[in-house]
Enzyme design. Structure first.
Site, PDB file in Angstrom:
ATOM      1  N   CYS A  25      -9.388   3.543  -0.037  1.00  0.00           N
ATOM      2  CA  CYS A  25     -10.090   2.435  -0.693  1.00  0.00           C
ATOM      3  C   CYS A  25     -11.155   1.855   0.238  1.00  0.00           C
ATOM      4  CB  CYS A  25      -9.076   1.388  -1.161  1.00  0.00           C
ATOM      5  SG  CYS A  25      -9.756   0.282  -2.406  1.00  0.00           S
ATOM      6  N   HIS A  42      -4.735   4.602  -4.092  1.00  0.00           N
ATOM      7  CA  HIS A  42      -3.838   4.111  -3.044  1.00  0.00           C
ATOM      8  C   HIS A  42      -2.509   4.863  -3.034  1.00  0.00           C
ATOM      9  CE1 HIS A  42      -5.863   0.296  -1.829  1.00  0.00           C
ATOM     10  NE2 HIS A  42      -6.365   0.334  -3.041  1.00  0.00           N
ATOM     11  N   GLU A  53      -0.338   4.856  -0.797  1.00  0.00           N
ATOM     12  CA  GLU A  53       0.702   4.035  -0.154  1.00  0.00           C
ATOM     13  C   GLU A  53       1.328   3.047  -1.133  1.00  0.00           C
ATOM     14  OE1 GLU A  53      -2.463   3.436  -0.009  1.00  0.00           O
ATOM     15  OE2 GLU A  53      -2.851   1.279   0.179  1.00  0.00           O
TER      16      GLU A  53
END
Ligand code: ADP
Ligand code: MG
Lengths: 230, 736, 80, 80
Positions: free
Chosen positions: A86, A203, A205
């Site tokens: 990002c 993302h 994560e």
């Protein structure tokens, strides 16, 4: 595997990245303040999401000039693996580690939702545990994720197999309707020419935990752990 | 000592500062002399409705504020409750209505910034934002622009600071055409034994200013009217406050870092009336005096006057009292985060606020009379009588119930808010267990199995029809939304949005809504721990619908045991908890399909509410129920349709024996109900009956269609299209 | 000395903001708007008083930070 | 006809972006930067050929869409 997370004023996915790395690699990453260019050797450097310097001027522009990023550039040239997510992807393009630029979303709006991605190639260490052509679900959350590169650069990226992920439908088909932000060729993530630097808008994560409604992001960190174990 | 005179204090100047003749007489009495302009400005903001609660105070005292788990009730920056594991939840909701109407993006953004500061001031890391929004009629020329700006502003600020915006509410009504409502709520988590309060103490201790510089932002509207006594008026015109979320993010990190050191005695954000209210409140609570050297205040523009510095509403600023000799610890932290840090004064034993500038005294005021002896009004009230009931038989049934359902789920008030919440980063911090779109959002307490559930609710049409019922209903609905996800409801914050309190019918609405909130809080053990009042929401003598927005927080001890509203599978029984009497008065059905707003709102039986909710929650906690949705606006059929749309799985329903007329069963808005999908519905019904809880088998999940015997069938896909289309198509692409 | 810097997208680079503004103008009833391009306009007060040096300094700022030369051009004007 | 529009923040209005750019320039070693203000710069190609009418039309666009007149000023130039 040893890893690091670079933290800028305004980073806000640094903790999420820290948690993912600690949980999946089994070792807590080193958190590196942006002014610090003298951090220990690691196998993987991550540049997390957020709004470094408020995304003022251009997303990632100011963070790109930090002492820590100068060091990241140096280590990337030596072959250390770097993952930018990002805002991290935006920073990597601003430093010149990755080609192209990330412009305002075509809708001009911030978009936060799960998207489907086509994994362009199963390629260690980043995507080695995904299958080529696999369709995975990962959230995006950005206002400036519209990937742009001029025709020549784009041809090179495509020709050299530097595209890591493309936005796709749930069926894995790469189509204009599946493009959330106007990115050229539906590009969601790219490698540098050497393949040791990956930048992506989605993302991974954020989707490593069943409690948070999905685990499609885990394989990336598991793959990195396996491939970069030192 | 008399401070330096400034401009002459004429009648116009006094009026421009919003002080009544009586109030000004009180100023003279307190001071024993004429105030100068800075002092007058200070009185005016301290005694404004916004800061002094002069019209509402009498009624707010009626609110129940206590429970064993309440650590700090109303009166501080935010409420604090114990959530177990040595942790506390800190939360509050606050309005930014007027600024958002003037400049929707910045108004909403600074609203979010302000409420975040209220929460981290107390030592809590903000973990979630919510909001309650009310806009004018969709066809009003300003509405689209306001929606677009407000949503972008909330997102712009919350996304940048990295706090997920996980829920809220949004409705449209012509009464908000000239007065939109933007209420922002923040929930934070702090160690229960490390809460920071806004109390100054310790004579001689340093008063410290941190954050952004002070500019001429949002200086009290009165300065506009005072232009004539200043020839540089044009350049000094008060300006709209602009939010700087980047600075706020740094301020959060710096303050939380500082709070881990043992250096802070008291801390207070500079919100409305900036340096004035923060310094007076801190000193007032501590019973001390303060001396401030305004030349030390970091300013954005040279040549700001004492008046401007004291009344500026520049954002992202905090005031602290530090332990003596610990200034350097604090300074180092703020310098690391590249924020302004200045020692601007110290505490004294005089009980007075003395302000110096350019070597002279520019204000010298006694603190207690200003902070505590602010005027309190007992304004006349006129009660709204309970409207006559509308019998279901007097409400025409639609030609086609399923077509009516499609129209309802695609209506402005009931359609999906996805267009809104997709502009909010609702996942950052990676703890959002239940994203927007359910009854309540759930945010995990970081690195634990515990979760906080949160919601905002209010049905202003119920409140308008009968304020006491509406007030109780808003609290009950919030309680029910928390219950429906499996949370134990703990406490609420209330944001009271009303018209002009000087009109008895408005004051009556306010007083009765408060009574209703009180009824429900007492019955449900659900105290008020913080809140906010916004009056004068009216244009040309027409007030908004009374809107006491309720923000509520509950706890889930074990996140494995929670419920969501999507049908998990086909072939499950659908059970309705609570009684369906077919109450159509004030319903979405009547309003949207018949253009009727008459009738009494559904009665709120708080005993049944509690019984039903406690039963449902226990079933979820025991792991027997994982799919639950409370029945709210739109009624039972809309509720089941939402469960179907969320999952893509249909259902077939049959009216139980003794049910009201089909359209009243489908769209009646009786309170205290939940729809549940379980394997063995009959067992659940029996268990409920044993517990004295009304429960009925309504049908089964399965297929791709929603069917109600005798009313027809509609495909879930078609409902979904209706529900998902309205808002995005109303907003158009790239709406500006 | 005051420097005025215009940062604009290079020719050929798609401008999502300009495009959206163009569409919005049309929907507001402004016909005859062909193309809209959005750029940035920066005003800097700098201490340097020598025009040549100031220009040099601001150019460096643009190259390093103010513009992303992959996609943007810049132009500098100096007022004194 | 081409219109060039500068949209800038009104005097006194906080400019967080300008402030952050100023700080960043300093940390990059550019001393002597006093204040930075960031605005927008728009170029519009419009069909109208009469300068007075074009000016009128672009003013309306600014009032309605291009500038947020609560906090921003705008200035219009016309090239032909
Ligand atoms: N302004 C908003 N911001 C974020 N989420 C919103 C907003 N308005 C509505 N929502 C979400 O949409 C869903 C439906 O809202 P609402 O109809 O008020 O729910 P309920 O009837 O359960 O109270 C909820 O999950 C709510 O959080
Ligand atoms: Mg609900």
């Amino acid at each position: 595997m040893k890893s690091a997370v670079i933290v800028f004023p305004g980073s806000n996915c640094d903790r999420d990245m820290q948690v993912a790395l600690a949980e999946i690699t089994g070792t807590a990453p080193i958190m590196v303040w942006h002014r610090d260019s003298d951090f220990p050797a690691v196998d993987l450097i991550t540049v997390p999401g957020g709004f470094s310097y408020g995304d003022y001027l251009r997303a990632g522009a100011m963070a790109a000039h930090s002492p820590a990023m100068a060091e990241v550039k140096r280590r990337a040239a030596q072959g250390v693996h770097v993952l930018g997510v990002c805002n991290g992807f935006q920073i990597l393009t601003e430093t010149g580690l990755l080609p192209g630029a990330l412009m305002r979303n075509a809708s001009l709006r911030f978009i936060c939702r799960d998207v489907y991605l086509r994994v362009e190639a199963s390629r260690a260490p980043f995507t080695g545990l995904y299958k080529t052509g696999q369709c995975i679900r990962i959230p995006i959350a950005h206002a400036d994720g519209n990937f742009y590169a001029d025709d020549e650069t784009l041809a090179r990226i495509e020709g050299e197999g530097q595209v890591a992920f493309r936005y796709a439908g749930q069926d894995g088909k790469v189509a204009p309707e599946a493009n959330p932000n106007g990115s050229r060729n539906n590009i969601a993530g790219i490698y540098n020419a050497q393949g040791n630097v990956l930048g992506m808008m989605p993302h991974p994560e954020r989707l490593i935990d069943k409690m948070l409604s999905g685990t499609d992001g885990r394989a990336m960190f598991e793959g990195l752990t396996g491939a970069l174990a030192s | 000592m008399s401070p330096r005179p400034e401009a002459p204090i004429t009648e116009e100047v006094i009026a421009a500062h919003g002080l009544s003749t009586d109030e000004y007489a009180r100023v003279l009495e307190i001071l024993g002399r004429t105030p100068n302009l800075t002092e007058l400005g200070i009185f005016s903001v301290m005694w404004s409705e916004h800061c002094s609660y002069k019209s509402s105070r009498k009624w707010l005292r009626r609110l129940p504020t206590e429970a064993p788990w309440v650590i700090c009730g109303p009166g501080e920056n935010a409420g604090v409750i114990d959530i177990g594991d040595g942790l506390a939840a800190v939360f509050k909701m606050e309005s930014h209505n007027h600024p958002s109407f003037i400049e929707p993006y910045q108004g909403a953004a600074t609203g979010v910034g302000g409420i975040l500061r209220d929460v981290f001031t107390m030592g809590a890391r903000p973990v979630a934002n919510l909001n309650a929004l009310r806009f004018g009629a969709p066809d009003h020329p300003k509405t689209r622009h306001l929606v677009s700006g407000v949503v972008a502003g909330i997102g712009g600020y919350g996304n940048c600071v990295g706090v997920p915006t996980v829920g809220g509410s949004c409705e449209f009504d012509p009464s908000y055409n000239g007065n939109i409502l933007v209420n922002a709520m923040t929930v934070g988590i702090a160690p229960a034994d490390r809460i920071f309060y806004a109390t100054a103490s310790g004579i001689g201790n340093p008063v410290v200013y941190v954050g952004s510089k002070t500019g001429r932002d949002g200086i009290h509207g009165a300065t506009m009217a005072s232009a004539e006594f200043d020839d540089t008026a044009e350049a000094k015109r008060p300006t709209v406050q602009v939010g700087d979320p980047f600075t706020e993010k740094l301020l959060i990190e710096a303050c939380l870092e500082l709070m881990r050191e043992d250096v802070i005695i008291g801390i207070q954000d500079m919100g409305a009336a900036g340096l004035t209210s923060s310094s007076f409140e801190m000193a007032g609570k501590g019973g001390v005096g303060v001396e401030i050297d305004l030349d030390q205040v970091p300013v954005r523009e040279a040549s700001m006057t004492a008046y401007e510095i004291m009344l500026s509403e520049s954002q992202e600023r905090m005031l602290m009292v530090l332990k003596p000799g610990r200034e350097d610890v604090a300074r180092r932290i703020f310098e690391k985060w590249e924020l302004d840090f200045a020692i601007i004064g110290q505490l004294t034993d005089t009980g007075r606020m003395v302000l110096r500038k350019d070597g002279g005294i520019v204000a010298d005021l006694p603190i207690d009379p200003l902070a505590d002896a602010a005027p309190v009004y007992d304004r006349p009230t006129r009660a709204t009588p309970l409207p006559a009931e509308v019998a279901a038989a007097d409400v025409p049934a639609p030609a086609d119930i399923m077509a009516a359902l499609e129209s309802l789920v695609g209506s402005p008030d009931l359609s999906s808010r996805r267009w809104i919440w997709e502009q909010y980063d609702h996942m950052v911090m990676a703890d959002t267990v239940a994203r927007p779109g359910g009854d309540a959002a759930i945010v995990r307490v970081h690195a634990s199995r515990r979760g906080l559930a949160m919601t905002t609710d209010c049905n202003p049409r119920y409140c308008y029809a009968h304020p006491r019922t509406g007030g109780a209903q808003a609290v009950a609905e919030a309680w029910r939304n928390l219950t429906a996800v499996g949370a134990k409801p703990l406490a609420i914050t209330d944001n009271m949005n009303f018209g002009n309190p000087e009109r008895p019918e408005i004051m009556g609405q306010f007083a009765d809504c408060i009574e209703g909130i009180r009824d429900a809080c007492l019955a449900l053990d659900f105290p008020v721990v913080s809140g906010n009042v916004s009056f004068y929401n009216e244009t040309n003598g027409k007030g908004i619908l009374p809107t006491p927005a309720i923000g509520a927080v509950g706890v889930i001890d074990n996140l494995e045991k929670r419920a969501g509203l999507a049908f998990p599978a086909a072939d499950l029984d659908i059970v309705v908890i609570g009684e369906s009497r077919g109450h159509l008065g004030c319903s979405a059905y009547m309003r949207h399909l018949l253009d009727r707003r008459d009738g009494a709102p559904p009665p709120v039986d708080l005993e049944a509410e509690r019984r039903n909710g406690d039963f449902v929650r226990a079933e979820i906690a025991a792991g027997n129920v994982t799919c639950c949705h409370d029945v709210s606006e739109g009624g039972l059929l809309v509720t089941v349709a939402e469960m179907a749309m969320a999952s893509g799985i249909g259902a077939s329903l049959t009216a139980p024996e003794g049910a009201p007329a089909l359209h009243a069963l489908a769209f009646g808005e009786d309170q205290g109900r939940y729809a549940i999908a379980v394997k063995d519905g009959q067992a659940l019904v029996s268990k409920a009956k044993t517990a004295g809880v009304a429960a009925t088998l309504l049908g089964r999940t399965g297929g791709g269609e929603l069917t109600l015997t005798g009313a027809g069938t509609i495909s879930v896909a078609r409902l979904r299209t209706a529900c998902e289309t309205w808002l995005p198509s109303y907003m158009g692409d790239g709406a500006a | 000395m005051r420097a005025r810097v215009h940062v604009t997208l290079k020719q050929g680079v798609l401008d999502p903001q300009g495009k959206a503004i163009g569409t919005a103008l049309k929907s507001l009833g402004f016909s005859g708007v062909d193309e809209v391009r959005q750029g940035k306009f920066l005003e800097l007060d700098i201490a340097e008083t020598d025009p040549a040096k100031a220009h040099q300094q601001v150019s460096e700022m643009c190259e390093k930070l103010l513009a992303n030369t992959v996609i943007e051009d810049y132009a500098i004007e100096l007022d004194s």
